[in-house]
Design an enzyme around this catalytic site. Sequence first.
Site, PDB file in Angstrom:
ATOM      1  N   ASP A   9       0.785  -1.254   0.000  1.00 20.99           N
ATOM      2  CA  ASP A   9       0.000   0.000   0.000  1.00 20.99           C
ATOM      3  C   ASP A   9       0.814   1.301   0.000  1.00 20.99           C
ATOM      4  O   ASP A   9       0.489   2.232   0.768  1.00 20.99           O
ATOM      5  CB  ASP A   9      -0.967   0.030   1.201  1.00 20.99           C
ATOM      6  CG  ASP A   9      -2.001  -1.091   1.175  1.00 20.99           C
ATOM      7  OD1 ASP A   9      -1.975  -1.906   0.236  1.00 20.99           O
ATOM      8  OD2 ASP A   9      -2.837  -1.149   2.098  1.00 20.99           O
ATOM      9  N   LYS A 107      -7.114  -4.967  -2.934  1.00 22.09           N
ATOM     10  CA  LYS A 107      -7.875  -5.488  -1.789  1.00 22.09           C
ATOM     11  C   LYS A 107      -8.752  -4.378  -1.247  1.00 22.09           C
ATOM     12  O   LYS A 107      -8.494  -3.190  -1.513  1.00 22.09           O
ATOM     13  CB  LYS A 107      -6.911  -5.987  -0.708  1.00 22.09           C
ATOM     14  CG  LYS A 107      -6.002  -4.879  -0.196  1.00 22.09           C
ATOM     15  CD  LYS A 107      -5.005  -5.392   0.793  1.00 22.09           C
ATOM     16  CE  LYS A 107      -4.130  -4.260   1.283  1.00 22.09           C
ATOM     17  NZ  LYS A 107      -4.865  -3.191   1.991  1.00 22.09           N
ATOM     18  N   CYS A 152      -2.035  -2.703   7.630  1.00 27.06           N
ATOM     19  CA  CYS A 152      -1.950  -3.631   6.489  1.00 27.06           C
ATOM     20  C   CYS A 152      -0.657  -4.441   6.475  1.00 27.06           C
ATOM     21  O   CYS A 152      -0.673  -5.618   6.109  1.00 27.06           O
ATOM     22  CB  CYS A 152      -2.168  -2.874   5.188  1.00 27.06           C
ATOM     23  SG  CYS A 152      -3.894  -2.302   5.083  1.00 27.06           S
TER      24      CYS A 152
HETATM   25  C1  VGL Z   1      -4.720   0.703   5.714  1.00 25.67           C
HETATM   26  C2  VGL Z   1      -6.331   1.524   7.121  1.00 25.67           C
HETATM   27  C3  VGL Z   1      -7.287   1.408   6.131  1.00 25.67           C
HETATM   28  C4  VGL Z   1      -3.272   0.329   5.527  1.00 25.67           C
HETATM   29  C5  VGL Z   1      -5.651   0.565   4.720  1.00 25.67           C
HETATM   30  O1  VGL Z   1      -2.801   0.275   4.373  1.00 25.67           O
HETATM   31  O2  VGL Z   1      -2.597   0.072   6.545  1.00 25.67           O
HETATM   32  N1  VGL Z   1      -5.060   1.152   6.919  1.00 25.67           N
HETATM   33  N2  VGL Z   1      -6.933   0.934   4.934  1.00 25.67           N
END
Ligand code: VGL
Length: 198
Positions: A9, A107, A152
Site C-alpha cells: 500500500d 484489496k 496492512c
Molecule cells: C490501511 C487503514 C485502512 C493500511 C488501509 O494500508 O494500513 N489502513 N486501509
Amino acid sequence: MTKALLVIDVQNDFCPLGALAVSDGDAIVPLINDMIQDHAIVILTQDWHPKGHSSFASSHAGKAPFEMTKMPYGDQVLWPDHCIQGSQGAAFHRDLDTSRADLIIRKGYTPSIDSYSAFFENDRRTPTGLEGYLRTRGITELELVGLATDYCVCYSALDAANLGFKTRVHLAACRAIDMDGSLDKALHDMRNAKVDII
Ligand code: VGL
Ligand code: ZN
C-alpha cells in the site's frame, strides 16, 4: 527457497497530504526502490475501495473518522474516505518503481468488508487469491515493507506467517499510523507469530 518482496500500500492517500496520511509515509520510497532492485520477484498491494465503502466513517451516520464500530465480522476502525478506486489517492506514490512488479494485488473492493491483509479480508475468511499465487509459483519466503506497519503490513505478515511462509518485516521501510498503542500491539503480535522483524 524462492523469495518475494511484498510491498504493501505505498499509495498517495497514505503519504503526507493524503486522505489517511501516515506521518513520514513517503520517506520509505527510496529504500523500497533499492529493495526492489535486489529482489527477483516483486509483488505490490493496492488498497482499492469502492465509493461508500463500509470502512469509511462517512458511511455511518453520527460516526467520525478513527472511531470504532461493530461489523458482522467484528470490531472495525472507521477511516476517512481513502483509496477510492481509480482516484489519485489510490495511485501508487509517483516515485515508487512499479515497473518491476510481477503482480499487483488489490484489496478492500468488497463493499461490506474491509481488507487490511493482502491474504484475507477482515472477516478473516474471504481470500484475495494471493496465497494461491504464491504457492503455484513456489514462493516460500516473503520480505514485507510498506504502509502501514500496524494495519496492512501487520495483518499481511500475521497471515503470511500463519500460512507457513517464512516472513520478515523491515521496519526501516515501513511507517505506522500508531493510534492507541496500535504499533506496540502489532509488533507484539508479529513477534508472537514468529514474524522476523528487523
Ligand atoms: C490501511 C487503514 C485502512 C493500511 C488501509 O494500508 O494500513 N489502513 N486501509
Ligand atoms: Zn483501506
